[in-house]
Design a protein around this motif. Structure first.
Motif, mmCIF file in Angstrom:
data_model
loop_
_atom_site.group_PDB
_atom_site.id
_atom_site.type_symbol
_atom_site.label_atom_id
_atom_site.label_comp_id
_atom_site.label_asym_id
_atom_site.label_seq_id
_atom_site.Cartn_x
_atom_site.Cartn_y
_atom_site.Cartn_z
ATOM 1 N N SER A 38 44.379 32.607 54.477
ATOM 2 C CA SER A 38 44.842 32.522 55.854
ATOM 3 C C SER A 38 44.303 33.740 56.594
ATOM 4 C CB SER A 38 46.372 32.454 55.925
ATOM 5 O OG SER A 38 46.956 33.578 55.289
ATOM 6 N N LEU A 39 44.373 33.719 57.895
ATOM 7 C CA LEU A 39 43.654 34.716 58.700
ATOM 8 C C LEU A 39 44.112 36.154 58.482
ATOM 9 C CD1 LEU A 39 43.169 33.055 62.213
ATOM 10 C CD2 LEU A 39 41.372 33.984 60.743
ATOM 11 N N TRP A 40 45.412 36.371 58.199
ATOM 12 C CA TRP A 40 45.926 37.737 58.280
ATOM 13 C C TRP A 40 46.529 38.260 56.976
ATOM 14 C CZ3 TRP A 40 43.581 38.983 62.378
ATOM 15 C CH2 TRP A 40 43.483 38.095 63.462
ATOM 16 N N SER A 41 46.552 37.474 55.929
ATOM 17 C CA SER A 41 47.177 37.892 54.671
ATOM 18 C C SER A 41 46.124 38.375 53.678
ATOM 19 C CB SER A 41 47.962 36.725 54.072
ATOM 20 O OG SER A 41 48.472 37.072 52.803
ATOM 21 N N TYR A 42 46.312 39.560 53.139
ATOM 22 C CA TYR A 42 45.361 40.100 52.164
ATOM 23 C C TYR A 42 46.029 40.948 51.083
ATOM 24 C CZ TYR A 42 46.029 44.513 54.651
ATOM 25 O OH TYR A 42 46.595 45.629 55.199
ATOM 26 N N ALA A 43 47.208 41.497 51.353
ATOM 27 C CA ALA A 43 47.779 42.537 50.501
ATOM 28 C C ALA A 43 48.153 42.031 49.110
ATOM 29 C CB ALA A 43 48.997 43.162 51.178
ATOM 30 N N GLY A 44 48.512 40.744 48.994
ATOM 31 C CA GLY A 44 48.883 40.219 47.686
ATOM 32 C C GLY A 44 47.725 40.243 46.717
ATOM 33 N N ILE A 45 46.559 39.812 47.176
ATOM 34 C CA ILE A 45 45.361 39.814 46.337
ATOM 35 C C ILE A 45 44.958 41.247 45.993
ATOM 36 C CG2 ILE A 45 42.870 39.373 46.393
ATOM 37 C CD1 ILE A 45 44.177 36.806 45.848
ATOM 38 N N VAL A 46 44.995 42.141 46.968
ATOM 39 C CA VAL A 46 44.614 43.538 46.734
ATOM 40 C C VAL A 46 45.565 44.187 45.726
ATOM 41 C CG1 VAL A 46 44.362 45.808 47.795
ATOM 42 C CG2 VAL A 46 43.528 43.767 48.999
ATOM 43 N N TRP A 47 46.863 43.965 45.911
ATOM 44 C CA TRP A 47 47.871 44.524 44.999
ATOM 45 C C TRP A 47 47.651 44.018 43.577
ATOM 46 C CZ3 TRP A 47 51.663 41.725 42.319
ATOM 47 C CH2 TRP A 47 52.638 42.481 41.679
ATOM 48 N N ALA A 48 47.422 42.710 43.441
ATOM 49 C CA ALA A 48 47.243 42.129 42.111
ATOM 50 C C ALA A 48 45.986 42.661 41.429
ATOM 51 C CB ALA A 48 47.175 40.606 42.223
ATOM 52 N N LYS A 49 44.905 42.761 42.171
ATOM 53 C CA LYS A 49 43.656 43.258 41.592
ATOM 54 C C LYS A 49 43.841 44.681 41.065
ATOM 55 C CE LYS A 49 39.195 43.174 40.739
ATOM 56 N NZ LYS A 49 38.629 42.291 39.700
ATOM 57 N N ARG A 50 44.490 45.517 41.841
ATOM 58 C CA ARG A 50 44.710 46.898 41.415
ATOM 59 C C ARG A 50 45.651 46.980 40.218
ATOM 60 N NH1 ARG A 50 45.201 49.335 47.597
ATOM 61 N NH2 ARG A 50 42.932 49.357 48.012
ATOM 62 N N ALA A 51 46.503 45.951 40.048
ATOM 63 C CA ALA A 51 47.420 45.920 38.910
ATOM 64 C C ALA A 51 46.792 45.258 37.684
ATOM 65 C CB ALA A 51 48.692 45.179 39.306
ATOM 66 N N GLY A 52 45.535 44.831 37.811
ATOM 67 C CA GLY A 52 44.851 44.193 36.686
ATOM 68 C C GLY A 52 45.244 42.747 36.465
ATOM 69 N N ILE A 53 45.783 42.100 37.485
ATOM 70 C CA ILE A 53 46.188 40.697 37.380
ATOM 71 C C ILE A 53 45.050 39.811 37.890
ATOM 72 C CG2 ILE A 53 47.877 38.979 38.158
ATOM 73 C CD1 ILE A 53 49.785 41.354 38.711
ATOM 74 N N PRO A 54 44.672 38.753 37.149
ATOM 75 C CA PRO A 54 43.621 37.846 37.635
ATOM 76 C C PRO A 54 43.977 37.263 38.996
ATOM 77 C CG PRO A 54 44.117 37.403 35.331
ATOM 78 C CD PRO A 54 45.163 38.369 35.819
ATOM 79 N N THR A 55 42.988 37.197 39.885
ATOM 80 C CA THR A 55 43.220 36.740 41.255
ATOM 81 C C THR A 55 42.273 35.602 41.608
ATOM 82 O OG1 THR A 55 41.735 38.460 42.072
ATOM 83 C CG2 THR A 55 44.077 38.966 42.065
ATOM 84 N N ILE A 56 42.827 34.584 42.255
ATOM 85 C CA ILE A 56 42.066 33.418 42.698
ATOM 86 C C ILE A 56 42.323 33.235 44.186
ATOM 87 C CG2 ILE A 56 41.685 30.934 42.438
ATOM 88 C CD1 ILE A 56 42.963 31.203 39.612
ATOM 89 N N LEU A 57 41.260 33.137 44.962
ATOM 90 C CA LEU A 57 41.390 32.876 46.398
ATOM 91 C C LEU A 57 40.805 31.497 46.693
ATOM 92 C CD1 LEU A 57 42.165 34.022 49.231
ATOM 93 C CD2 LEU A 57 39.754 34.667 49.463
ATOM 94 N N GLU A 58 41.640 30.612 47.231
ATOM 95 C CA GLU A 58 41.203 29.279 47.629
ATOM 96 C C GLU A 58 40.855 29.299 49.119
ATOM 97 O OE1 GLU A 58 43.770 25.767 46.647
ATOM 98 O OE2 GLU A 58 43.813 25.635 48.840
ATOM 99 N N VAL A 59 39.644 28.872 49.440
ATOM 100 C CA VAL A 59 39.178 28.900 50.832
ATOM 101 C C VAL A 59 38.886 27.466 51.264
ATOM 102 C CG1 VAL A 59 37.528 29.874 52.461
ATOM 103 C CG2 VAL A 59 38.183 31.175 50.421
ATOM 104 N N ASN A 60 39.610 27.011 52.270
ATOM 105 C CA ASN A 60 39.501 25.626 52.719
ATOM 106 C C ASN A 60 38.702 25.446 53.994
ATOM 107 O OD1 ASN A 60 41.623 24.000 50.931
ATOM 108 N ND2 ASN A 60 42.402 26.051 51.319
#
Length: 390
Positions: free
Chosen positions: A102-124
């Motif tokens: 979505s246009l304005w959300s980013y912190a969840g992916i950034v937080w997870a990456k820094r915590a070593g959690i696998p991250t998937i971004l779906e772009v529609n």
């Protein structure tokens, strides 16, 4: 497996009736069927959770202010990133973080990456371009900064079409991480259509009535067919801003009584409505970079309907001409009408196209297959779960 699923788009009611809503629900069903513990982070649930999702925890994000200008809403959405991180930290740890762009959300992916959690971004969709073209893009610089953060920190990017992947690859952080995984359908929800040989056919359209769906082309083609005395009716399943212009044009032609407008309906009602349709229509106009992955076409195929759609973008790969449907020149009501006439006059062809479409939906386009592919790309094993109905 504990999955954080993020949908921070205020325009998507997760348990609603929009195509995006259906997409999210179908993927969640697959994950739950495989035994995943899913926590849904959303600012708009769209109402009470259906019974099948009652066991899934829904974490509410701050809602967006109403009746304010676009810039104020955008700034409020950016501020909500801090709240998202606090909520995720409180609910974690997670094995996977999956976010719908979505246009304005980013912190969840950034937080997870820094915590070593696998991250998937779906772009529609290329959202900044779409917002700029059809609405108003406030805080353009910030919108692309958000996108850069997401593309940099996501482990894999799931693009729903070649057009979306092409757009993603114009940004350096995306290269080598973007993969095309098209949308799907649950064939078990649909009964195969029984082709009729008698007079009279119903043309069907499913989806939000938006300008980019080419509905004016459908109406013009329908008027041509009726004026040439073909016994056809129209079934429109969905609602949106094109509703009034469509009805006005039909009324001017004296054909409003020949069309049924069902409005926005629950996803569970769509299969029964498609049983009353003979041909599924997706009359997309020409786009420089066609990026849609149309749920409606997958649903037409699952319902055993022959499909008529435009020869634009990657649609010729989805709808095989004279195998599962007919491809026509974009933005040509006459070409669309001619394709309808070809099927009107050939019940055997209608039946064959519908049968092959149904077979391909079952074999290649189930949501089960879609989710498995995404998890494989991420290098994550999906538990066995319940048997796949398809």
């Amino acid at each position: 497996m504990k999955v954080a699923w993020i949908c921070a788009d205020p325009g998507i009611p997760v348990f609603g009736q929009k195509g995006a809503s259906i997409h999210i629900q179908e993927v969640l069903r697959v994950l739950l069927r495989h035994g995943a513990e899913v926590l849904l982070f959303t600012c708009r649930s769209g109402g009470e959770s259906p019974d099948e999702f009652r066991g899934m925890k829904v974490v509410s994000l701050p809602t967006m202010p109403d009746s304010v200008d676009e810039e104020t809403r955008a700034r409020a959405a950016l501020e909500n990133n801090d709240a998202l991180v606090r909520l995720m930290a409180a609910e974690g740890p997670f094995d996977v973080v999956y976010e719908r762009y979505s246009l304005w959300s980013y912190a969840g992916i950034v937080w997870a990456k820094r915590a070593g959690i696998p991250t998937i971004l779906e772009v529609n969709a290329p959202l900044p371009e779409e917002q700029r073209r059809y609405r108003k893009l406030a805080l353009e610089t910030e919108a692309f900064q958000v996108l850069d953060q997401l593309l940099t920190h996501a482990d894999i990017l799931v693009a729903v079409s070649d057009g979306v992947k092409h757009w993603l690859n114009t940004f350096a952080p995306s290269r080598g991480k973007a993969h095309v995984v098209a949308n799907g359908v649950d064939p078990a929800r649909f009964r195969a259509h029984r082709t009729t040989s008698g007079p009279g056919l119903t043309l069907g359209f499913v989806g939000t009535l938006k300008p980019w769906h080419g509905l004016h082309i459908l109406i013009d083609a329908f008027i041509l067919l009726r004026h040439e005395n073909y016994d056809v009716t129209l079934s429109v399943i969905g609602h949106g801003p094109e509703f009034i212009p469509m009805r006005e044009k039909l009324a001017q032609a004296g054909l409003l009584a020949c069309a049924d407008f069902h409005g926005a309906v629950a996803p569970s009602q769509v299969p029964a409505l498609l049983e009353q349709v003979d041909i599924g229509i997706a009359p997309y106009p020409q786009f420089d970079n066609f990026y849609f992955s149309p749920l409606k076409i997958y649903e037409y195929m699952a319902a055993g309907l022959p499909v008529i759609t435009s020869r634009t973008g990657h649609l010729a790969e989805l709808v095989k001409d004279r195998l599962t449907g007919l491809l026509v020149e974009p933005e040509s009501p006459q070409a669309l009408a001619d394709a309808v006439i070809a099927l009107y006059n050939d019940p055997a062809l209608r039946k064959r196209l519908g049968q092959v479409g149904r077979q391909r939906a079952e074999k290649y386009h189930s949501w089960e297959r879609v989710v498995r592919h995404i998890w494989q790309l991420a290098g994550i094993e999906l538990a066995a779960g319940e048997p796949d109905e398809n």
